[in-house]
Write an enzyme that holds these catalytic residues in place. Sequence first.
Site, PDB file in Angstrom:
ATOM      1  N   ASN A  28       0.826  -0.813   0.174  1.00  0.00           N
ATOM      2  CA  ASN A  28       0.489   0.460   0.123  1.00  0.00           C
ATOM      3  C   ASN A  28       0.704   1.448  -0.669  1.00  0.00           C
ATOM      4  OD1 ASN A  28      -2.969  -1.361  -0.315  1.00  0.00           O
ATOM      5  ND2 ASN A  28      -2.386  -1.829   1.678  1.00  0.00           N
ATOM      6  N   CYS A 121     -11.113  -5.056  -4.680  1.00  0.00           N
ATOM      7  CA  CYS A 121     -11.129  -6.176  -3.875  1.00  0.00           C
ATOM      8  C   CYS A 121     -12.785  -5.962  -3.913  1.00  0.00           C
ATOM      9  CB  CYS A 121     -10.646  -6.653  -2.540  1.00  0.00           C
ATOM     10  SG  CYS A 121      -8.864  -7.325  -2.448  1.00  0.00           S
ATOM     11  N   ARG A 126     -16.519   1.668  -1.388  1.00  0.00           N
ATOM     12  CA  ARG A 126     -15.782   2.403  -0.687  1.00  0.00           C
ATOM     13  C   ARG A 126     -15.475   3.216  -1.796  1.00  0.00           C
ATOM     14  NH1 ARG A 126     -10.519  -1.285  -0.142  1.00  0.00           N
ATOM     15  NH2 ARG A 126     -10.712  -2.038  -1.831  1.00  0.00           N
ATOM     16  N   ASP A 129     -16.439   9.777  -2.831  1.00  0.00           N
ATOM     17  CA  ASP A 129     -16.587  11.157  -2.231  1.00  0.00           C
ATOM     18  C   ASP A 129     -16.195  12.210  -1.670  1.00  0.00           C
ATOM     19  OD1 ASP A 129     -17.278   8.645  -0.311  1.00  0.00           O
ATOM     20  OD2 ASP A 129     -18.726  10.768   0.474  1.00  0.00           O
ATOM     21  N   VAL A 336     -14.459  -1.554   9.822  1.00  0.00           N
ATOM     22  CA  VAL A 336     -13.767  -0.559   8.529  1.00  0.00           C
ATOM     23  C   VAL A 336     -14.833  -0.848   7.460  1.00  0.00           C
ATOM     24  CG1 VAL A 336     -11.784   0.438   7.587  1.00  0.00           C
ATOM     25  CG2 VAL A 336     -12.353  -0.597   9.834  1.00  0.00           C
TER      26      VAL A 336
END
Length: 447
Positions: A28, A121, A126, A129, A336
């Site tokens: 990441n 994924c 997700r 905005d 999350v």
Amino acid sequence: MTEADSSVLQIWGGHPLQGHVKISGAKNSALVIMAGALLCSGDCRIRNVPLLADVERMGEVISALGVRLTRQADIIDINASEIKTSKAPYELVTQLRASFFAIGAILARLGVAQMPLPGGCAIGARPVDLHVRGLQAMGAEVQIEHGICNAYVPGSGGRLKGAKIYLDTPSVGATETLMMAATLADGETILENAAREPEVVDLANFCKAMGANIQGAGTSTITIVGVPKLHSVDYSIIPDRIEAGTFLVAGAITRSEITLSSVVPEHLIPLIAKLRDIGVTIIEESPDCLRILPAEILKATDIDTLPHPGFPTDMQAPFMALLTLAEGDSIINESVFENRLRHASELNRLGADIRVKGNTAFVRGVPLLSGAPVIGTDLRASAALVIAGLAAEGKTTIQGLHHLDRGYDQIDVKLQQLGAKILRVREEPANAEVAVNNNVSPASIST
């Protein structure tokens, strides 16, 4: 069909691991730092880049913009002195969510960007905005039509303006996108309720090494004062805390003693705390080295996933696999992302006792798992199945390796080096048994 699509992993479980594993660079970090290289009009050398399908795909996105990119081993060189187009290719961006984050860098450099909505994924909604509202606060005009995000900065200068931006949630992607956009903006940008993940700090350090003025990364308030341009850099990214956590959990579930190098223990605090809570001994051998010792008994515990510095959502699935063999009842609350408990049904195929209600999993420990055919539904779910397969009696066959290869650098090879009986077979599951029986037995797998 790619090699990963046509391959399966076969694992003969019940064997302890032993030895040393070096953790690769953070996926990441690598993806967003590659996007960040678009901010620089000179040469960017990025070191410690993992060998992953997602990294390869991000390289294709960057190259499609007309940017020069080369790779040798774990080093990527990017020269974005000339970005020939502001339009990212639909067929690539829709496969990789992180590629959308490049919109901030492209808009900062060119004053215009066209970016398809992202893929990756399938672990719940997700949306982008927060990215869009932040760019609009910095003066950009943004419209989303037919799955394409079109953004431009009005006026002759085409330069974004600094702004004070509050993020409704501490989104990692939005924080990174807006931080990149702000590095070349006119004036000061303040990001409030910003993400605090180590990868955000890594991106900030990369940008600062190019001459950006960024303060507060790693806290909930990040301040960026825009500069006219950024210069060349030679930068090494941080180790992958999720890969490190995955190997720690693999060691715990197999009751093994293994050593991990190239780690940052500070990035693993919530995971290490939970491992110790269930009875696992972890020793910090040096500032970048951890050793895990076998536990006599694994105890149940409860987990709530949270943004950093809480328990990472990316470790939820691997840790669930571990808790299937813990004594007692555990509760895992995924706060999350929604729709991120699909691996529970696959773990149950191996003999686990997991019940899911909404975003909560109730895990009752069982004495043992048994090998079976299973399918990885996303990146971390696939890792959870590998972990469970290492502990399960008999043979486990895992399909869906394209997910696994998106985020783990040769995990099967690293596990083999630790003594795992694991094979990647380039055939459909129906033919894999024949191939293994004809060519190799579990006992002959190289360790």
